[in-house]
Design an enzyme around this catalytic site. Structure first.
Site, PDB file in Angstrom:
ATOM      1  CE  LYS A   9       7.485   1.719  -4.671  1.00  0.00           C
ATOM      2  NZ  LYS A   9       6.351   1.428  -3.796  1.00  0.00           N
ATOM      3  CD  GLU A  56       1.750  -0.935  -5.040  1.00  0.00           C
ATOM      4  OE1 GLU A  56       2.121  -0.521  -6.167  1.00  0.00           O
ATOM      5  OE2 GLU A  56       2.373  -0.678  -3.985  1.00  0.00           O
ATOM      6  NE  ARG A 107       2.206   1.840   2.538  1.00  0.00           N
ATOM      7  CZ  ARG A 107       2.274   2.862   1.691  1.00  0.00           C
ATOM      8  NH1 ARG A 107       1.650   3.995   1.945  1.00  0.00           N
ATOM      9  NH2 ARG A 107       2.958   2.749   0.574  1.00  0.00           N
ATOM     10  CB  THR A 127       3.741  -1.569   1.782  1.00  0.00           C
ATOM     11  OG1 THR A 127       3.198  -0.447   1.080  1.00  0.00           O
ATOM     12  CG2 THR A 127       4.602  -1.036   2.930  1.00  0.00           C
TER      13      THR A 127
HETATM   14  C1  3PG Z   1       4.409   3.763  -2.132  1.00  0.00           C
HETATM   15  O1  3PG Z   1       4.021   2.972  -1.295  1.00  0.00           O
HETATM   16  O2  3PG Z   1       4.760   3.382  -3.243  1.00  0.00           O
HETATM   17  C2  3PG Z   1       4.484   5.206  -1.799  1.00  0.00           C
HETATM   18  O3  3PG Z   1       4.100   5.472  -0.506  1.00  0.00           O
HETATM   19  C3  3PG Z   1       3.683   6.013  -2.725  1.00  0.00           C
HETATM   20  O4  3PG Z   1       4.109   7.323  -2.636  1.00  0.00           O
HETATM   21  P1  3PG Z   1       3.099   8.529  -2.832  1.00  0.00           P
HETATM   22  O5  3PG Z   1       2.210   8.491  -1.623  1.00  0.00           O
HETATM   23  O6  3PG Z   1       3.970   9.754  -2.889  1.00  0.00           O
HETATM   24  O7  3PG Z   1       2.311   8.293  -4.088  1.00  0.00           O
END
Ligand code: 3PG
Length: 212
Positions: free
Chosen positions: A130, A42, A46, A70
């Protein structure tokens, strides 16, 4: 969820996040993860170059399912699909994101953290979501409670998942995969230490194998 995506998640039920601002670095991160056995990635939107990174990875590894994460708006979903994304992940639930994905026959996993959000997603026709942020939103206990009510829904817990609690999430039957950034630590990437990313991927998949 396409058959191919669910088949790959059955074999490797972990979805590592790839965050980079540089095409060649993104490809190196993806290579390290694939060397560790990952089959689904994924790329999170960002960074300024996130779409380019997404495209570079899909071009370099056409056999891999590469989602965009995101994704906050329908416009972003459209752009991600145009850059090669094969599935869409959002931190929350937004109708325009879901609609763009559905119009493109593309799997979409919006983030949900409450029964109300999950019920909305269910009524949009979604059966895989999710669960975010998994650790803070109640962890495995919350997932079990949601699963007892929404019996035809599968989940990808993400947010606060790590090697330390991966098996606790994966042993829940409704969990199709876990996502997270613990497999791609920023300091390892900055140091060009892609070997440690491969090791983290192998370690996660070894934990996942034990549930079978
Ligand atoms: C996401 O985008 O799904 C989260 O920021 C992931 O969270 P993590 O950094 O705790 O794995």
């Amino acid at each position: 969820m396409t058959d191919n995506l669910s088949k790959l998640l059955t074999r490797a039920p972990v979805v590592p996040l790839v965050q980079s601002n540089d095409r060649s670095e993104a490809v190196a991160i993806a290579q390290a993860l694939l060397d560790g056995g990952m089959l689904v990635l994924e790329v999170v939107l960002r960074t300024d170059a996130a779409y380019e990174c997404l495209e570079a990875i899909t071009e370099a590894f056409p056999e891999v399912e590469v989602g965009a994460g995101t994704v906050l708006s329908g416009a972003q979903a459209e752009k991600a699909i145009a850059h090669g994304a094969t599935f869409i992940v959002s931190p929350g639930l937004h109708e325009s994101v879901v609609r763009v994905a559905q119009d493109n026959n593309m799997p979409v996993l919006p983030g949900i953290a409450t029964a109300t959000e999950l019920q909305q997603a269910w009524n949009m026709g979604l059966r895989t979501v999710k669960f975010f942020p998994a650790g803070l939103a109640g962890g495995p206990k919350m997932l079990k409670a949601l699963s007892s009510v929404f019996r035809d829904v599968t989940f990808m817990p993400t947010g606060g998942v790590s090697a330390a609690n991966l098996s606790e999430f994966l042993e829940i039957p409704s969990v199709i995969a876990c996502g997270g950034s613990w497999l791609t630590p920023a300091d390892a990437i900055a140091a060009g230490d892609f070997g440690s990313i491969t090791q983290l991927a192998k370690e996660a998949l070894a934990i996942a194998q034990r549930r079978k």
